[in-house]
Design an enzyme around this catalytic site. Structure first.
Site, short mmCIF file in Angstrom:
data_model
loop_
_atom_site.label_atom_id
_atom_site.label_comp_id
_atom_site.label_asym_id
_atom_site.label_seq_id
_atom_site.Cartn_x
_atom_site.Cartn_y
_atom_site.Cartn_z
N TYR A 5 0.93 -1.50 -0.03
CA TYR A 5 -0.07 -0.12 0.01
C TYR A 5 0.76 1.32 0.11
CZ TYR A 5 0.97 1.10 4.85
OH TYR A 5 1.74 1.32 6.20
N ARG A 47 6.92 4.94 -5.29
CA ARG A 47 7.36 3.90 -3.89
C ARG A 47 6.06 2.70 -4.00
NH1 ARG A 47 7.18 5.87 2.30
NH2 ARG A 47 4.83 6.17 1.68
N ARG A 105 -7.79 -20.21 -1.54
CA ARG A 105 -6.57 -20.08 -0.78
C ARG A 105 -5.56 -21.15 -0.88
NH1 ARG A 105 -3.77 -21.84 3.79
NH2 ARG A 105 -3.16 -20.16 5.33
N HIS A 124 -0.94 -21.34 -0.93
CA HIS A 124 0.38 -20.43 -0.70
C HIS A 124 1.14 -19.75 -1.93
CE1 HIS A 124 -0.34 -21.72 3.49
NE2 HIS A 124 0.76 -20.97 3.95
N LYS A 165 6.58 -1.68 1.71
CA LYS A 165 5.30 -1.28 2.41
C LYS A 165 4.08 -2.05 2.38
CE LYS A 165 3.30 3.33 3.28
NZ LYS A 165 3.69 3.68 4.66
N GLU A 193 12.62 2.77 13.30
CA GLU A 193 11.69 3.61 13.07
C GLU A 193 10.59 3.61 13.96
OE1 GLU A 193 10.20 2.63 9.18
OE2 GLU A 193 9.93 0.47 9.76
N LEU A 204 11.24 1.84 6.47
CA LEU A 204 10.58 2.16 5.28
C LEU A 204 11.27 3.37 4.84
CD1 LEU A 204 8.21 1.79 3.51
CD2 LEU A 204 6.99 3.36 4.53
#
Length: 281
Positions: A33, A52, A100, A102, A143, A176, A200
């Site tokens: 995101y 980014r 579902r 993996h 992110k 951070e 980040l």
């Protein structure tokens, strides 16, 4: 509109939106995101955020369903639909939809967008922090949507009457915050953790570094410790939601307040840059 959501071409108020159960975000948090502020219907630093966003997706081999320019146009189109132009503009892409498994789902990802009213803090009032051991994984430079450690740390900060949590690794290295970057003023220069895989690369962090260099403030992108954090002349916290905050307390102990002139010089310059880029028409 007061709030606005988007999912693969569908629009609506946030409470009206629904997501397929088989979106991989439901099973694995499989996505990335980005987000930033809008003021006066102008999205701040949009190109930096989108760059980014696409980089995060690329590092996880997620196929983007739109180009950078298409996303930029879509975000602006949605901002223009809102009742206010002062907003938090959030967007994410998940790996796709499928039963579902993996193994990666093939094909383009699912694009989500969320807009809600928000204001940028002027950073004048100081904030309080706590420290929390950083137990996250080793891809903090991406992110991703996997934010459980950050949520737990944020809740700890809230219960302690603080606004943010500062992460540190074994040996005392400060990385951070739960949802911000953290920096110190030491000997009149800005010291900020390097953009390795433990933090980040914040957009507000980049603006802070550029502004300090413009103002003639030396910048050192090097690791620093908890000891240096507590002894710093000033402690700065930056994010796209709050461009330049400063701390007065960490773990109940007073910090900062030793170089208020330099702090104010940096804070006012960053806010000035933001206001200049998002003028009222």
């Amino acid at each position: 509109m007061k709030t606005l959501g988007y999912y693969n071409g569908k629009y609506g108020e946030l409470e009206e939106m629904s997501i397929p159960m088989n979106d991989r975000v439901c099973w694995f948090g499989d996505g990335v995101y980005d987000a930033g502020p809008s003021r006066n219907y102008k999205i701040f630093a949009i190109d930096e955020h989108i760059d980014r966003f696409f980089n995060s997706a690329g590092l996880l081999d997620i196929e983007m369903p739109v180009t950078k320019e298409e996303l930029k146009e879509l975000l602006q189109e949605m901002v223009n639909k809102m009742d206010t132009g002062n907003l938090f503009v959030y967007y994410q892409v998940t790996r796709g939809t499928g039963v579902r498994d993996h193994a990666y789902t093939k094909g383009p990802g699912n694009l989500w967008i969320m807009l809600k009213p928000a204001e940028i803090s002027d950073g004048i009032e100081p904030i309080k922090l706590i420290t929390v051991e950083d137990t996250r994984f080793l891809h903090c430079n991406i992110k991703t949507l996997n934010l459980i450690p950050s949520c737990v740390a944020t809740e700890k900060a809230k219960k302690a009457g603080c606004q943010e949590a500062v992460f540190y690794r074994a040996g005392g290295r400060v990385t951070e915050c739960a949802h911000s970057n953290v920096h110190i003023i030491k000997d009149g220069k800005l010291v900020t953790a390097p953009t390795d895989n433990l933090i980040l690369p914040g957009i507000a962090r980049a603006h802070l570094i550029r502004m300090c260099k413009k103002l003639g403030v030396p910048v050192s992108e090097t690791p620093y410790t908890l000891k240096e954090l507590f002894e710093a002349e000033e402690v700065l916290v930056t994010s796209s939601s709050n461009l330049c905050l400063h701390a007065c307390e960490i773990d109940g102990k007073p910090v900062g307040g030793k170089n208020p002139e330099l702090l104010e010089k940096i804070r006012s310059a960053l806010l000035g840059e933001f206001y200049e880029a998002t003028p009222e028409e």
